[in-house]
Design an enzyme around this catalytic site. Structure first.
Site, PDB file in Angstrom:
ATOM      1  CG  HIS A 132      -0.433   0.360   2.612  1.00 23.99           C
ATOM      2  ND1 HIS A 132      -0.291  -0.636   3.437  1.00 23.99           N
ATOM      3  CD2 HIS A 132      -0.105   1.461   3.278  1.00 23.99           C
ATOM      4  CE1 HIS A 132       0.595  -0.184   4.543  1.00 23.99           C
ATOM      5  NE2 HIS A 132       0.446   1.122   4.276  1.00 23.99           N
ATOM      6  CG  ASP A 168       0.184  -3.861   2.600  1.00 20.71           C
ATOM      7  OD1 ASP A 168       0.235  -3.609   1.525  1.00 20.71           O
ATOM      8  OD2 ASP A 168      -0.017  -3.402   3.765  1.00 20.71           O
ATOM      9  CB  SER A 207       3.214   1.762   6.087  1.00 22.94           C
ATOM     10  OG  SER A 207       2.048   1.989   6.710  1.00 22.94           O
TER      11      SER A 207
END
Length: 503
Positions: free
Chosen positions: A122, A152, A227
């Site tokens: 992402h 992911d 992230s």
């Protein structure tokens, strides 16, 4: 006034215990994963050069992120009015203005001195350009090697030339225990090289992010921009890739999640070798068991994965799997929860022959299956899924009412097929009414569902269902196992049959 007296011998004992506790905390190796005696500074200094900041650029059309211009006849006064309004809203740019660039920030880490970098999918999704900034502020343009939205993860590549890179190794996340110390390094809110420490708060978390959720939970501060960054154990090994947080404010509240290394490493290996992930596949649809289902088929507990449908062209049918089987063990691993099976199958090498322990006809059986490769559109998926009980009442035009279940069914007329969007070739009977707060409603049944089997027998008319319900009640069965289908899913439901008390 009452004054407590101190027992000298007791005081001495307390001092001795306190001293021993301090010694235990200071002795190296006294805790398998304890915090370093001097803090985390040495570990952070060694690991920081391996962590990178990732920025992406995406081309956006002027209409993206804002209202679109209503359509009016060319040259009309309203067209000019709304065009001027839109220009003001978009900083003086009209809808016909050139596309603009949008940027985002994230984290990553180096796993190979040749320039391979791991991050979250992402972080780089829909990016036109990807830039990687090292700890010493050197910037490289990166290319995307491959990505996997289901877990992911994404693998990037830079060309470092003669620039030396500092890679970090993966550790065994399966060895991580709740309470172990961990270190998170990343780029939160654009502040690169940020180090936070915490513990493993929980394991095997399912946050409904994907079909293979198995997150490590940590209380180490993770925020936006973290992230794709690494979660280290105290040996400096990556045991997780920080991916998500739960927060009402958008900031860390001590609930962060990381993809475990045991799940990430096979994915990254495939991305490096093939540019995509090759997953194992059985070709079955599965669902979880509830208490009524387990009791109906004679299982002592609710563990296992119920096979709702076997793909006629998949490996499962060749192995002998059947609709209604319950998978109890796969390749030596117990299926304690339904969601475990897809992960175990997906991580199995393609072509490997494995033993599958199933529950069928009231007993355990073992079959051998050869794991296939999951196609682009896989068939294996999870299927998420008192009052007096009078006899079923047959009505006109093939309609059957089952008051005790709160259910009304009918033969599938052309009108009902059109009303509920049912396939013309679909066989079975259609549910036309489900009463609120009824046993059928509690099991998730709704109008438009088609009952195609009951007690593993085909149902072709309402009368078939009524007969099987009565047979079950006479036999003292507490529930009847229905196979229910609609355009979105196929599942099994254990419909309660127990008689209620008369009022």
């Amino acid at each position: 006034m009452f004054i407590a007296r101190r027992d000298p011998s007791l005081a001495a004992l307390r001092r001795l215990i306190g001293a021993l506790a301090v010694i235990a905390l200071l002795v190296p190796g006294s805790s398998r994963a304890g915090a370093p005696p001097g803090g985390f500074a040495d570990l952070a200094e060694r690991l920081l050069p391996a962590v990178v900041n990732i920025s992406t650029t995406q081309t956006m059309k002027p209409s993206q992120g804002g209202p679109e211009l209503p359509q009016f006849p060319p040259g009309s006064p309203l067209e000019e009015f709304f065009k001027e309004f839109m220009e003001r809203q978009q900083g003086g740019k009209s809808p016909d203005a050139p596309s603009r660039k949008a940027t985002s920030l994230g984290s990553g880490f180096i796993i190979d001195a040749a320039g391979y970098i791991v991050t979250n999918n992402h972080v780089i999704a829909d990016a036109d350009e990807i830039s990687v900034k090292l700890h010493d502020d050197t910037v490289f343009q990166a290319t995307l090697v491959g990505r996997d939205p289901k877990v992911d993860l994404a693998l990037l590549k830079i060309e470092p030339g003669k620039k030396p890179l500092v890679p970090v190794p993966f550790g065994n996340s399966d060895d991580a225990r709740v309470g172990d110390w961990v270190l998170a390094i990343g780029n939160p809110f654009g502040f690169g090289g940020t180090v936070t420490a915490g513990i493993v708060s929980a394991r095997a978390r399912d946050i409904n992010a994907g079909p293979y959720d198995d997150f490590l939970q940590t209380d180490a501060a993770i925020n936006r921009g973290n992230s794709g960054g690494p979660m280290f154990n105290m040996r400096g090994e990556v045991i997780g890739i920080n991916s998500a947080i739960i927060s009402p404010s958008g900031g860390s509240i001590g609930i962060g999640f990381a993809v475990p290394a045991s799940l990430a490493v096979p994915v990254l290996d495939d991305l490096r070798k093939f540019g995509k992930v090759r997953r194992g596949w059985l070709g079955i649809r599965i669902q979880s068991l509830d208490t009524d289902m387990a009791e109906n088929i004679g299982l002592p507990d609710q563990k296992g994965a119920l096979v709702a449908k076997v793909d006629p062209n998949g490996p499962g049918v060749k192995a002998g799997l059947k609709d209604g089987d319950v998978v109890l063990k796969f390749d030596g691993k117990d299926i304690t929860e339904m969601r475990r099976l897809p992960r175990y199958v997906a991580s199995t090498p393609i072509g490997k022959k494995v033993e599958v322990v199933i529950w069928r006809d009231g007993k355990r059986q073992t079959i051998t299956a050869s794991v296939g490769e999951m196609p682009e559109d896989p068939a294996e998926q999870q299927v998420k899924g008192k009052p007096e009980t009078p006899k079923p009442q047959a009505g006109k035009d093939g309609i059957l009412t089952i008051p005790g279940a709160g259910l009304t069914v009918s033969s599938p007329t052309p009108q009902l097929r059109e009303r509920f969007g049912l396939d013309d070739e679909a066989k079975g009977i259609v549910v036309t009414e489900v009463k609120p707060d009824s046993p059928a409603a509690e099991k998730g049944m709704r109008p438009g569902d088609m009952i195609i089997e009951a007690d593993h027998k085909p149902v072709r008319s309402p009368a078939d269902l009524g007969k099987l319900i009565e047979e079950g009640r006479r036999a003292g069965a507490k529930s009847l196992l229905l196979r229910v289908e609609n355009p979105q899913q196929l599942r099994y439901i254990a419909l309660p049959l127990a008689e209620g008390k008369k009022k």
